[in-house]
Design an enzyme around this catalytic site. Structure first.
Site, short mmCIF file in Angstrom:
data_model
loop_
_atom_site.label_atom_id
_atom_site.label_comp_id
_atom_site.label_asym_id
_atom_site.label_seq_id
_atom_site.Cartn_x
_atom_site.Cartn_y
_atom_site.Cartn_z
N ASP A 239 0.85 -1.19 0.00
CA ASP A 239 0.00 0.00 0.00
C ASP A 239 0.89 1.25 0.00
OD1 ASP A 239 -3.03 0.80 0.54
OD2 ASP A 239 -1.74 2.20 1.65
N ILE A 240 0.60 2.17 -0.94
CA ILE A 240 1.39 3.40 -1.02
C ILE A 240 1.06 4.28 0.19
CG2 ILE A 240 1.86 5.47 -2.39
CD1 ILE A 240 1.06 3.90 -4.88
N GLU A 282 -4.74 2.47 -4.28
CA GLU A 282 -3.28 2.55 -4.19
C GLU A 282 -2.69 1.28 -3.59
OE1 GLU A 282 -4.83 4.42 -0.33
OE2 GLU A 282 -5.44 4.27 -2.41
#
Length: 359
Positions: A239-240, A282
């Site tokens: 996950d960004i 994301e």
């Protein structure tokens, strides 16, 4: 002049040569059967020498010589077949002049030409049969005596009509061939379109990784395969970090650039056996196969450290980080349990400072 034969034409030419030998054998057996079991007006010596032996030798010599010419002069292959068939037909007709229907053997070379779908060869064959008929009529009194005035007109007309029919058959065959080719081409185009559409349905348009639906298909297959073989694989969720802030600060277009760049780093790091997907906005999901714990952790750490050291000019040289949760499949584990374990590790990575991997 024909210079090259396709593999199919070579195969059929070989079959015709074999058929010629078969015709010679059938002719010999038919004559012998007729002499032994049917009324036959010939003495023993006359039959065996002048009806059985000499004509068979002539036919065999004709086919054998023509086959040699065909072997060493390939560009004359089709014409040699037709000439040999014509001579073979004339010899059999001369031997059976009392059989009125025997003149139908003039059709043999025409039928041979039809097999190869060449109009010029068919016309050549037809002309050769007419010349053969004329020469046989002039030179063989026995044959001439068995023909009526009507036969003199009917036989050439019959040869001409059959030639015309042969040309029509070839034309129809070409039409069917073209129609079949069009159908196959259309089918191939549909298959290509289907493959493109299926790929588009499986791939995320922005990152060019698998989408969520396609990921679950591979996930299910991985579970089934590993469950049957008691083998293991790894599920990693990435996950960004602070992606909402990136979108709010730099705009969604820059956010899309970041997503594409993360996806590119993932693709460059994993092996061809692994599966990478954009799972959510994301968030990314990886299925890692044929590896152990140490290598799996090293792989996702490579992705994390590579990204954290990559400066983004679109963001003024700033870097982007990701958090990762990774876990391994154990025999008997359900899909939900495996995913929940990886998700908890990702949550822990997020809550313990981000830009880290939790295993």
């Amino acid at each position: 002049m024909i210079t090259n034969l396709t593999n199919s034409e070579t195969t059929w030419a070989r079959k015709i040569w074999i058929s010629y030998w078969y015709i010679i054998g059938v002719q010999l057996l038919a004559q012998l059967f007729s002499y032994l079991f049917l009324p036959y007006d010939a003495q023993v010596v006359e039959f065996y020498y002048y009806v059985l032996l000499f004509p068979t030798l002539k036919m065999s010599a004709t086919v054998g010589l023509a086959w040699i010419v065909n072997k060493y002069f390939r560009k004359y292959s089709f014409h040699t077949l037709v000439v040999a068939g014509t001579i073979l037909a004339i010899l059999i007709i001369r031997l059976n002049t009392d059989i009125r229907i025997i003149s139908a053997l003039f059709l043999l070379p025409i039928l041979v030409s039809v097999i190869f779908y060449r109009s010029r060869l068919t016309f050549f064959s037809a002309i050769l049969q007419l010349l053969g008929f004329i020469l046989l009529y002039i030179g063989d009194e026995s044959y001439r005596s068995h023909l009526s005035d009507f036969d003199l007109v009917a036989i050439p007309c019959f040869i001409g009509a059959c030639t015309l029919l042969a040309i029509n058959i070839m034309s129809r065959g070409r039409e069917l061939q073209e129609a079949l080719l069009k159908t196959m081409t259309a089918k191939q185009e549909l298959m290509i379109q289907y493959a493109i559409m299926r790929k588009q349905a499986q791939i995320d348009s922005l990152t060019h990784l698998y989408n969520q639906a396609s990921f679950y298909e591979h996930f299910d297959m991985a579970l089934t395969y590993s469950g049957e073989r008691s083998s293991s694989f790894f599920l990693a969720l990435l996950d960004i970090d602070n992606f909402k802030t990136i979108n709010d600060t730099f705009g969604h277009l820059i956010g899309d650039v970041v997503l594409s760049r993360v996806a590119q780093i993932i693709k460059e790091t994993i092996s061809s056996n692994d599966i990478a997907a954009r799972y959510g906005g994301e968030e990314f999901a990886l299925l890692l196969f044929e590896t152990d714990v140490a290598r799996a952790i090293k792989l996702v750490e490579t992705i994390r450290t590579t990204l954290s050291s990559t400066k983004h000019e679109e963001m003024g040289g700033k870097v982007v980080t990701i958090s990762i949760g990774i876990t391994s499949y154990e025999p008997g584990m359900s899909k939900e349990t495996l995913f929940e374990k990886a998700d908890k590790k990702l949550y822990k990575a997020k809550n313990s400072g981000k830009n880290r991997t939790v295993t």
